[in-house]
Scaffold this active site. Structure first.
Site, PDB file in Angstrom:
ATOM      1  N   LYS A  12       7.071  -0.307  -8.402  1.00 13.53           N
ATOM      2  CA  LYS A  12       5.942   0.617  -8.597  1.00 13.53           C
ATOM      3  C   LYS A  12       6.365   2.034  -8.242  1.00 13.53           C
ATOM      4  O   LYS A  12       7.125   2.241  -7.280  1.00 13.53           O
ATOM      5  CB  LYS A  12       4.772   0.153  -7.709  1.00 13.53           C
ATOM      6  CG  LYS A  12       3.473   0.926  -7.901  1.00 13.53           C
ATOM      7  CD  LYS A  12       2.345   0.365  -7.002  1.00 13.53           C
ATOM      8  CE  LYS A  12       1.023   1.099  -7.237  1.00 13.53           C
ATOM      9  NZ  LYS A  12      -0.073   0.584  -6.380  1.00 13.53           N
ATOM     10  N   SER A  31      -4.676  -0.277  -8.819  1.00 17.04           N
ATOM     11  CA  SER A  31      -3.785   0.753  -9.300  1.00 17.04           C
ATOM     12  C   SER A  31      -2.426   0.233  -9.766  1.00 17.04           C
ATOM     13  O   SER A  31      -1.713   0.940 -10.481  1.00 17.04           O
ATOM     14  CB  SER A  31      -3.546   1.783  -8.191  1.00 17.04           C
ATOM     15  OG  SER A  31      -2.839   1.206  -7.106  1.00 17.04           O
ATOM     16  N   SER A  86      -5.619  -3.119  -5.027  1.00 14.11           N
ATOM     17  CA  SER A  86      -4.694  -2.755  -6.108  1.00 14.11           C
ATOM     18  C   SER A  86      -3.565  -3.726  -6.411  1.00 14.11           C
ATOM     19  O   SER A  86      -2.853  -3.532  -7.389  1.00 14.11           O
ATOM     20  CB  SER A  86      -4.070  -1.395  -5.816  1.00 14.11           C
ATOM     21  OG  SER A  86      -4.973  -0.390  -6.157  1.00 14.11           O
TER      22      SER A  86
HETATM   23  N1  GLN Z   1      -9.491   0.838  -6.518  1.00 13.52           N
HETATM   24  C1  GLN Z   1      -9.420   1.246  -5.150  1.00 13.52           C
HETATM   25  C2  GLN Z   1      -9.357   2.751  -5.069  1.00 13.52           C
HETATM   26  O1  GLN Z   1      -9.386   3.362  -6.078  1.00 13.52           O
HETATM   27  C3  GLN Z   1      -8.232   0.608  -4.478  1.00 13.52           C
HETATM   28  C4  GLN Z   1      -6.955   1.232  -4.851  1.00 13.52           C
HETATM   29  C5  GLN Z   1      -5.793   0.616  -4.140  1.00 13.52           C
HETATM   30  O2  GLN Z   1      -5.882  -0.482  -3.611  1.00 13.52           O
HETATM   31  N2  GLN Z   1      -4.716   1.365  -4.086  1.00 13.52           N
HETATM   32  O3  GLN Z   1      -9.298   3.312  -4.027  1.00 13.52           O
END
Ligand code: GLN
Length: 498
Positions: A79, A163, A187
């Site tokens: 990632k 994400s 995410s």
């Molecule tokens: N969707 C959540 C956010 O936008 C979690 C994102 C994540 O876990 N990095 O904060």
């Protein structure tokens, strides 16, 4: 020759050791698949073909002499949030344009030490903020899954979740054997659920955060996304470690995760939290949950109803704590030290112009929320209160574990994958935030959670179940999710991409 990219990590590992093919051949197979597919899926933002071939050749030398690490010669995607020495590390943000760190994150270094081959950097939501991988500066990632014929979504491109959408899409489409990911509020688990892959967010402190671009430091954790539970155990084994460079990283020894696979769950106590049965939850999610309960019961587990009374406050509290920490972590991107600089008439003007151009809308929204809740006049009313709520959420779990509950079963997400550009979510960010309704509590409490594919929606799209464990008991999650995996069977998208 058979399609080498179809092999799991465990299978490829055996065959590499048996010298049925080389790591260079395996790596070339993946590089070919990426080249053919990435125009359609947009899962990679940088392909490091030379580095990959070079490392694969080194792995082959080791394998030929009978040594090599646990992941020797296995091609993985990383990632874009993980710092990789001399290689594209931009958290998929414009503000980090051309940033190439001089260091390697501990997690990617651990993988490398075990012989893994990096294929490239994977697309993601900008600074890991999002649930659909639509906030990336590099454009949306497509889910390799498509809805079945006759569905209203039939010819629509779907999000892979976020994400870690690039990680999930690449794993599901066989563009890497496994991928690193991170999870601050869901995410890893939400994109895994949307793509029919396995994703585990380990206990906070199990993997080092050193060298990973920070989003919300008290919530961020790294973990793998893989094709099956065994591969998740293999990858986490390598990613997890203690680390003097991250004081929040645990010194507990990393257990042998693979050894927990296939162990009976007879007599295990599995909690079903009543607060996760929300109003308006689609019937197919409830059915999936009931199916999961039945499978675990059949395997000899004892199912108990439990209560986690503060669940409903988790999402609002998360959207105070996470932006607060993000606004502080993102203060460093000022046009001086990293990436993009937009000149201005004086230094303040330069900061403002750089940040206005460098950060996307969602990131700017988080910075605004974060600075607001941390401001002198609102700190007590929002930030402090959210921290108190966080303690209560943690205590809910502690009370349940004290009653002897070993693991908690919930749906992973409130729906299957949705369309790229979904109008409702684009119009209302809170709708997007609701994707994490079942996952954020786990980050707020610092617990381990896994998402495992468990069935298909009416539209023929994958759905996941989540298991939540006691701190540092990832083994229980591997052991239990294997039961679901075996009962549910295999999930693969029908190939349409190049
Ligand atoms: N969707 C959540 C956010 O936008 C979690 C994102 C994540 O876990 N990095 O904060």
């Amino acid at each position: 020759m058979t399609d080498l990219t179809a092999l799991t990590i465990a299978q490829a590992r055996e065959k590499l050791r048996a010298r049925e093919f080389t790591s260079v051949e395996l790596t070339d197979a993946y590089l070919g698949a990426i080249e053919a597919a990435n125009g359609d899926l947009n899962a990679y933002v940088e392909v490091t073909a030379d580095i990959a071939r070079d490392r694969a050749a080194q792995s082959d030398a080791k394998l030929a002499s009978g040594d090599g690490g646990a992941l020797e010669g296995i091609p993985l995607g990383i990632k874009d949030l993980f710092g990789t020495e001399g290689v594209h590390t931009q958290a998929c943000s414009h503000i980090l344009d051309n940033f190439k760190p001089r260091y390697e994150s501990t997690v990617s270094q651990n993988l490398r030490n075990d012989g893994a081959v990096m294929l490239g950097k994977l697309n993601m939501d900008e600074f890991a903020m999002g649930s659909s991988n639509e906030t990336s500066y590099y454009g949306a990632v497509k889910n390799p899954w498509r809805a079945s014929q006759g569905s209203p979504l039939e010819s629509v491109d779907l999000v892979p979740g976020g994400s870690s959408g690039g990680s999930a899409s690449a794993v599901a489409a066989h563009l890497c054997a496994g991928a690193t990911a991170t999870d601050t509020g869901g995410s890893i688990r939400q994109p895994a659920a949307f793509t029919g892959t396995v994703g585990i967010k380990p206990t906070y402190g199990r993997c080092s955060r050193w060298g990973i671009v920070a989003f919300a430091s008290s919530l961020d954790q790294a973990g793998p996304i893989t094709r099956d539970v065994r591969d998740a155990a293999i990858m986490l084994q390598s990613m997890a470690s203690s680390d003097p460079k991250d004081t929040t990283c645990s010194d507990l020894p990393v257990p042998n995760y693979e050894a927990s696979l296939g162990k009976s769950i007879k007599g295990m106590k599995i909690g079903i939290p009543r607060e996760y049965r929300m109003d308006g939850m689609p019937g197919e999610i409830e059915d999936l949950w009931q199916q999961g309960i039945a499978w675990l019961k059949d395997a000899g587990a004892e199912i108990v109803d439990i209560s986690l009374p503060h669940t409903k406050y988790a999402l609002p509290a998360y959207y105070i704590v996470a932006p607060a920490e993000a606004s502080s972590n993102l203060a460093r991107y000022d046009g001086v030290r990293y990436g993009l600089r937009v000149d201005g008439k004086d230094i303040t003007d330069m900061y403002e112009k750089t940040r206005a151009e460098g950060f996307g809308d969602e990131v700017q929204r988080r910075v605004m929320i974060g600075t607001y809740v941390l401001s002198a006049g609102y700190y007590d009313a929002y930030y402090l209160r959210a921290q108190k709520v966080r303690t209560l959420i943690k205590q809910d779990f502690e009370a349940v574990f004290a009653q002897g509950v070993d693991t908690i079963l919930t749906p992973a997400t409130p729906s299957a994958a949705f369309a790229i550009g979904d109008k409702e979510m684009a119009a209302d960010p809170v709708k997007m935030y609701l994707n994490d309704i079942f996952t954020v509590t786990v980050n707020m409490a610092g617990l381990p959670g896994i998402s495992v594919p468990a069935g298909l929606s009416a539209d023929g799209l994958p759905l996941g179940l989540q298991l939540i464990g006691r701190p540092f008991e990832e083994e229980t999650l591997f052991q239990t999710s294997t039961i679901i995996e075996q009962a549910a069977g295999q999930f693969s998208p029908i190939k349409w991409w190049g």
